[in-house]
Design an enzyme around this catalytic site. Structure first.
Site, PDB file in Angstrom:
ATOM      1  CE  LYS A   1      -3.769  -1.970   2.815  1.00 38.21           C
ATOM      2  NZ  LYS A   1      -4.878  -1.671   1.814  1.00 38.21           N
TER       3      LYS A   1
ATOM      4  NE  ARG B   1     -10.665  -9.994  -1.992  1.00 36.35           N
ATOM      5  CZ  ARG B   1     -11.031  -9.125  -2.975  1.00 36.35           C
ATOM      6  NH1 ARG B   1     -11.260  -9.409  -4.158  1.00 36.35           N
ATOM      7  NH2 ARG B   1     -10.915  -7.658  -2.691  1.00 36.35           N
TER       8      ARG B   1
END
Length: 486
Positions: free
Chosen positions: A259, A333
């Site tokens: 990120k 996920r």
């Protein structure tokens, strides 16, 4: 100190319309409160405050708070009960004003809804200052009068549950590691005889063949934990439980798909799903809700290292499906895939997962509401109706086959962990990915990325991590305890 409410004036003379508690206090001081309020300019607007001193020896400082229109009821455009939201916001503002005066004990007018007033007071005063030497003075809000003490205590319990989630989310990642998160939740549940907490180590996770979860965890030196909570509040411990599943990434660097450094510190709250579902169970236990609840929280860090997942790697989930990891920052996920597979072991009444899953959800809804993807209209109705009462709203999002095709069209594996059109519909393709690990007929996925933090959007929460939608999950569980699934 005392906080009392006043409604927007509907009288031609513009005179103040107090709540019953405000009227009683005004009589106690021979009408001086009403007189002073009328001398201070135009009528008090919703959410605004005025403070008066030396009116009564028991209450040296009195804050009058604007409640807006009386009996506003449910606002169909806003999808919430406006009376309750107005009370929460007004009471929070009043309590904070007295806190600024360093008044340690504040009595709160129930304003016609003691639960909402308690939520406003307890949520509004909360601030994470554990690591500061200089702290704001502690304030204890209490109910003014005794007529609604049960509803007041219920509101305190609801708010303390959300504050627990805020505490866990706000704490630095070196203070809330996977094991420390699990131990903190275990400590909160220790006093309840009908709760069992299992802190599963990496060896157990391995025996469960949770390859997707382990692939995320392996990049960090912090070992993963699988937290499993059993709350047996139902009349029969064998009744089908409600199963909550929460994403528990205690720090998310993005892994190899790193990120940007700006704002990365907020990723200490990437375990917001785990924080809210665990806090909801703590609250359910405190309320002694009559149903069984199981909480599942896969906990780990997502870090870049020589052992970390690489873009293009293929991992195998608990149900045998293979996953091509095209973006290591789409890691939540992967944890949830294995946890959802495990959730099917419990003959669940319903499965509800919560996760700070996608930036796309923040883009779609901002902080106005939690996005809900569900295969069950029955489940959606309960979540939606619960959110109207709590003011912590939900909004239904699509689970179209259109999105499923974008994650199943994968060159190397059964699934890709991102949609083939990249950013397009990112929250929807993430939900479609999770759906591939669900066979239960009542399942809902709550993407809470947009409601993770608060700047100034929710007036009764200070700036920082929001702990949303804990109260909606609790209210939903309470409603579910009174219903049979259809």
């Amino acid at each position: 100190g005392l906080v009392v409410g006043v409604y927007s004036s509907e009288k031609e003379d513009g005179s103040a319309q107090f709540t019953s508690g405000g009227d009683a206090f005004d009589r106690l001081v021979s009408g001086k409160l009403r007189e002073l309020l009328s001398m201070c300019g135009p009528p008090l607007k919703k959410g605004k405050t005025r403070i008066f001193h030396c009116l009564h020896q028991d209450f040296p400082s009195v804050v009058v708070v604007g409640l807006g229109k009386k009996n506003a009821g449910i606002n169909d455009q806003e999808n919430w009960n406006e009376d309750k939201e107005n009370i929460r916001a007004a009471v929070a503002a009043g309590c904070r004003q007295l806190q600024d005066l360093e008044i340690p004990c504040v009595e709160v007018d129930p304003c016609g809804d003691a639960q909402a007033a308690a939520e406003g007071a307890v949520l509004g005063l909360h601030e994470y200052n554990e690591l500061k030497q200089k702290k704001k003075p502690a304030v204890t809000p209490q109910l003014h009068g005794s007529a609604e003490s049960e509803a007041w205590q219920k509101g305190v319990t609801y708010a303390e549950g959300q504050n627990l989630a805020r505490y866990l989310m706000e704490a630095p990642a070196n203070y809330i590691t996977p094991i420390k998160f699990a131990e903190h939740v275990e400590q909160k549940l220790r006093s309840f005889s009908n709760v069992k907490v299992h802190i599963r180590p990496e060896s157990w996770i391995t025996t469960q063949q949770m390859g997707a979860f382990l692939s995320v965890a392996k990049g960090s030196t912090e070992p993963p934990i699988f937290l499993e909570i059993h709350y047996l509040g139902g009349a029969n411990p064998n009744d089908s439980p409600l199963v909550f599943v929460g994403k528990g990434v205690t720090f998310d660097s993005g892994g190899i798909s790193l990120k940007p450094s700006s704002g990365m510190d907020a990723m200490r709250a990437d375990m917001g799903g785990a924080a809210t579902i665990c806090s909801a169970i703590v609250t359910a236990a405190a309320l002694n809700l009559p149903l069984n609840i199981i909480g599942l929280a896969p906990l780990c860090e997502n870090m870049p290292s020589g052992k970390a997942n690489k873009p293009g790697d293929v991992v195998r989930a608990k149900n045998g499906k293979t996953i091509q990891v095209d973006n290591t920052d789409a890691e939540g996920r992967l944890l949830l895939a294995d946890a959802l597979c495990y959730a099917h072991n419990f003959n669940a009444k319903a499965i509800v997962d919560a996760a700070t899953l996608t930036g796309a959800m923040d883009v779609a809804l901002g902080s106005a509401a939690t996005g809900v993807f569900t295969n069950s209209s029955w489940l959606w109705t309960h979540l939606y109706e619960a959110s109207i009462l709590t003011g912590d709203r939900v909004w239904r999002m699509p689970l179209f086959e259109h999105y499923t095709k974008q994650v199943t069209d994968c060159p190397l594996a059964d699934l890709s962990n991102i949609g083939k059109y990249s950013r397009a519909g990112g929250a929807c393709t993430a939900a479609a990915f999770l759906k591939e690990f669900v066979t239960a007929s009542h399942w809902a996925h709550l993407d809470i990325a947009g409601v993770m933090s608060n700047k100034d959007e929710v007036p009764y929460l200070r700036k920082g991590m929001a702990g949303r939608p804990t109260r909606t999950l609790v209210e939903f569980a309470a409603r579910l305890s009174q219903d049979r699934y259809g």
